[in-house]
Enzyme design. Structure first.
Site, PDB file in Angstrom:
ATOM      1  CB  THR A  96       2.389  -2.173  12.224  1.00  0.00           C
ATOM      2  OG1 THR A  96       2.829  -1.015  11.532  1.00  0.00           O
ATOM      3  CG2 THR A  96       0.937  -2.416  11.886  1.00  0.00           C
ATOM      4  CG  ASP A  99       8.167   1.492   7.948  1.00  0.00           C
ATOM      5  OD1 ASP A  99       7.583   0.766   7.125  1.00  0.00           O
ATOM      6  OD2 ASP A  99       7.626   2.506   8.456  1.00  0.00           O
ATOM      7  CE  LYS A 123       7.192  -2.264   4.714  1.00  0.00           C
ATOM      8  NZ  LYS A 123       6.715  -1.287   5.694  1.00  0.00           N
TER       9      LYS A 123
HETATM   10  N1  ASP Z   1       5.854   2.210  10.516  1.00  0.00           N
HETATM   11  C1  ASP Z   1       5.767   0.866  11.047  1.00  0.00           C
HETATM   12  C2  ASP Z   1       7.100   0.512  11.705  1.00  0.00           C
HETATM   13  O1  ASP Z   1       8.039   0.231  11.005  1.00  0.00           O
HETATM   14  C3  ASP Z   1       5.442  -0.103   9.957  1.00  0.00           C
HETATM   15  C4  ASP Z   1       5.240  -1.528  10.402  1.00  0.00           C
HETATM   16  O2  ASP Z   1       5.587  -1.955  11.483  1.00  0.00           O
HETATM   17  O3  ASP Z   1       4.675  -2.308   9.584  1.00  0.00           O
HETATM   18  O4  ASP Z   1       7.205   0.544  12.900  1.00  0.00           O
END
Ligand code: ASP
Length: 341
Positions: free
Chosen positions: A17, A95, A165
């Site tokens: 993200t 994640d 997490k």
């Molecule tokens: N879906 C994203 C990932 O794990 C979530 C994040 O980075 O907060 O790449």
């Protein structure tokens, strides 16, 4: 790289993200590699006041797409650059960050420098992002007099071998499982005094993970035959069961444990309780599974158990897996252990 008195940090870029942008349908996704790296650099243009740094591109993905081979690529990048840098920052999606942290914790022996994973809950290009403080604090930790794998997130420094997490959207997303945090981020970073310092040992790298494991949660009335089925598919090489309470399973799972032993498939039992630590001798239902060969997870996180089982399956024989699973390599387990031969 220019010589200077400043620490040197290598940022291992994996996506997440922190560099994501909204796609045409509204969902966040990684932009092109060039744009993604530019986004990371734009999060804070004074990072070089903390350390001279370089960026090494590993991946540019949502971490849901991370595979054990990506962990090997991160390990290879750290190994190849180990002597040239004082510390490493891994920018990563949240994640599966805890799984990557577990993998790095197990696969580097004699780690004498900090390896710090971080990311953000809000994209780095957004006004309200948490990326800036996480990245800055991760860089700072990577220059400090400490060694080990850590997750830096919000106000916490968490040992990589204990990270999980716990929230999909809170900025304080990660917790330490069955352990104290390794440090606290206030105006400064306060580390637990018992953490190992930097040292000049020669680090040794043991990459390689077998992803063919299955994780099953028990629910009342579940049929042990569904797990026997896993033993027969000729692909599953290890199983983790999230059992009840202190590691309890119904008596009718005897058949499954007997078959698993015949098929030489290790079965690890952990607790499905939110703050669960197994104590399988505490009840007859757990004791019976232990006697039939169940491997007790003790206070290890599910992320750690899953990654450790993948790692053990790659590096050790069936007869040694129980010992490996119950050996403390990187602070993931608090019972006294003897390392495997
Ligand atoms: N879906 C994203 C990932 O794990 C979530 C994040 O980075 O907060 O790449």
């Amino acid at each position: 790289m220019a010589q200077s008195d400043k620490s040197r940090v290598l940022i291992l870029f994996c996506g997440g993200t922190i560099i994501m942008k909204e796609g045409p349908d509204g969902g966040l996704k990684a932009p092109s590699r060039k744009e993604a790296v530019a986004t990371l650099k734009a999060i804070e243009d004074r990072l070089s006041t903390i350390a001279d740094f370089d960026i090494h591109f590993v991946e540019n993905i949502d971490s849901s797409n991370m595979r054990p081979t990506d962990w090997d690529n991160i390990l290879a990048a750290i190994e190849q650059n180990y002597d040239r840098y004082d510390g490493f920052v891994v920018t990563h999606g949240t994640d599966t960050m805890a799984y990557t942290a577990a993998a790095l914790s197990l696969a580097i022996k004699n780690l004498g420098k900090p390896v710090v994973l971080t990311g953000s809950q809000i994209p780095g290009s957004r006004l309200e992002t948490d990326a800036r403080r996480n990245l800055v604090n991760a860089m700072k930790l990577a220059t400090m007099d400490v060694s080990g794998v850590f997750v830096v997130f919000d106000e916490r420094v968490i040992l990589g071998s204990r990270a999980s997490k716990a929230s999909e959207s809170r900025l304080d997303a990660f917790v330490s499982i069955n352990a104290q945090d390794a440090g606290e981020i206030r105006a400064d970073i306060h580390l637990n005094q018992s953490l190992p310092r930097r040292r000049f040992d020669k680090a040794a790298f043991f990459p390689g993970f077998d992803p063919d494991i299955a994780v099953q949660t028990l629910t009342p009335g579940c049929d042990p035959e569904d797990l026997v089925f896993l033993l027969q598919n000729k692909r599953t090489r290890g199983i983790i069961i999230l059992a009840y309470g202190t590691g309890n399973l119904p008596y009718d799972f005897d058949i499954f444990f007997k078959r698993a032993r015949e098929e030489r498939i290790p079965v690890v039992v952990t607790s499905q309780c939110l703050h669960g630590i197994t104590r399988m001798k505490g009840y007859d239902v757990g004791l019976r599974a232990l006697k039939l060969g169940a491997i007790e997870g003790h206070d290890q996180s599910l992320e750690m158990l899953a990654v450790k089982l993948m790692w053990a399956l790659k590096h050790y024989q069936y007869k040694d897996i129980a010992t490996v699973m119950q050996t403390n390599f990187a602070g993931e387990l608090s019972i006294p252990t003897r390392p495997p031969a």
